[in-house]
Design a protein around this motif. Structure first.
Motif, PDB file in Angstrom:
ATOM      1  N   VAL A  12       0.757  -1.153  -0.090  1.00  0.00           N
ATOM      2  CA  VAL A  12      -0.010  -0.153  -0.143  1.00  0.00           C
ATOM      3  C   VAL A  12       0.877   1.303  -0.006  1.00  0.00           C
ATOM      4  O   VAL A  12       1.916   1.287   0.910  1.00  0.00           O
ATOM      5  N   PHE A  20      -0.079   4.651   0.650  1.00  0.00           N
ATOM      6  CA  PHE A  20      -1.148   5.561   1.090  1.00  0.00           C
ATOM      7  C   PHE A  20      -0.822   7.177   0.704  1.00  0.00           C
ATOM      8  O   PHE A  20       0.233   7.465   0.966  1.00  0.00           O
ATOM      9  N   THR A  37      -4.699   6.154  -3.106  1.00  0.00           N
ATOM     10  CA  THR A  37      -3.617   5.038  -2.504  1.00  0.00           C
ATOM     11  C   THR A  37      -3.535   4.049  -3.406  1.00  0.00           C
ATOM     12  O   THR A  37      -4.390   3.353  -3.936  1.00  0.00           O
ATOM     13  N   ILE A  74      -2.349   0.505  -4.724  1.00  0.00           N
ATOM     14  CA  ILE A  74      -2.057  -1.231  -4.231  1.00  0.00           C
ATOM     15  C   ILE A  74      -1.491  -2.105  -5.418  1.00  0.00           C
ATOM     16  O   ILE A  74      -1.683  -1.964  -6.526  1.00  0.00           O
ATOM     17  N   THR A 127      -9.065   0.041   1.638  1.00  0.00           N
ATOM     18  CA  THR A 127      -7.839  -0.919   1.473  1.00  0.00           C
ATOM     19  C   THR A 127      -7.970  -2.261   2.050  1.00  0.00           C
ATOM     20  O   THR A 127      -7.559  -3.406   1.533  1.00  0.00           O
ATOM     21  N   GLU A 135      -9.778  -4.559  -0.379  1.00  0.00           N
ATOM     22  CA  GLU A 135      -8.855  -4.889  -1.284  1.00  0.00           C
ATOM     23  C   GLU A 135      -8.026  -6.024  -0.766  1.00  0.00           C
ATOM     24  O   GLU A 135      -7.788  -7.199  -1.532  1.00  0.00           O
ATOM     25  N   LEU A 154      -5.731  -0.172   9.757  1.00  0.00           N
ATOM     26  CA  LEU A 154      -6.011  -1.218   8.629  1.00  0.00           C
ATOM     27  C   LEU A 154      -5.765  -2.605   9.343  1.00  0.00           C
ATOM     28  O   LEU A 154      -6.507  -3.503   9.133  1.00  0.00           O
TER      29      LEU A 154
END
Length: 139
Positions: free
Chosen positions: A6, A8, A13, A15, A43, A46, A81
């Motif tokens: 990631v 950010f 963001t 990925i 996120t 994902e 997260l």
């Protein structure tokens, strides 16, 4: 192990992901989200959707290795997260990844909207590839 990385950002963001062989990082998507909590949710989605077994979040250290406000925000992002997913979330030094990504895009003459659309996933890809290369070196 399938590892997701990631990069950010305040509005975008990036990925990236590798397959189980941990050989090559590949771009997955860009999350377009300015709201911090929503960026975390998307996120996490994902990571779940891509069946990530670990997540690497880029840590933007200063060139002298110190942490500034951006690094603190990325640490907070990673901590929140990790509360949303059941796999390990680790930080990875991302110094110079955006510079490397920009250099690559300059070499390939990628400009304008197309550049904006790929720089974040390319940065995430570079973060992950650096991590994978380091893991190979350590084994």
């Amino acid at each position: 192990m399938k590892i997701m990385s990631v990069d950010f950002g305040d509005a975008r963001t990036g990925i990236a992901m590798c397959d189980k062989t941990e050989f090559l990082a590949s771009p997955i998507t860009v999350i377009h989200e300015k709201r911090f909590e929503h960026a975390i949710e998307k996120t996490a989605d994902e990571a779940i959707k891509n069946k990530a077994e670990a997540v690497i979040v880029g840590l933007p250290l200063n060139m002298n290795g110190s942490e500034g406000p951006r690094a603190e925000l990325c640490r907070e992002f990673a901590a929140k997260l990790s509360e949303k997913i059941s796999v390990p979330v680790r930080m990875w030094d991302e110094r110079q990844t955006t510079v490397s990504a920009a250099g690559f895009l300059n070499e390939t003459d990628t400009r304008g909207k197309k550049r904006k659309g790929v720089i974040d996933t390319l940065s995430a890809e570079i973060i992950l590839q650096n991590c994978l290369d380091r893991l190979k070196y350590m084994n």
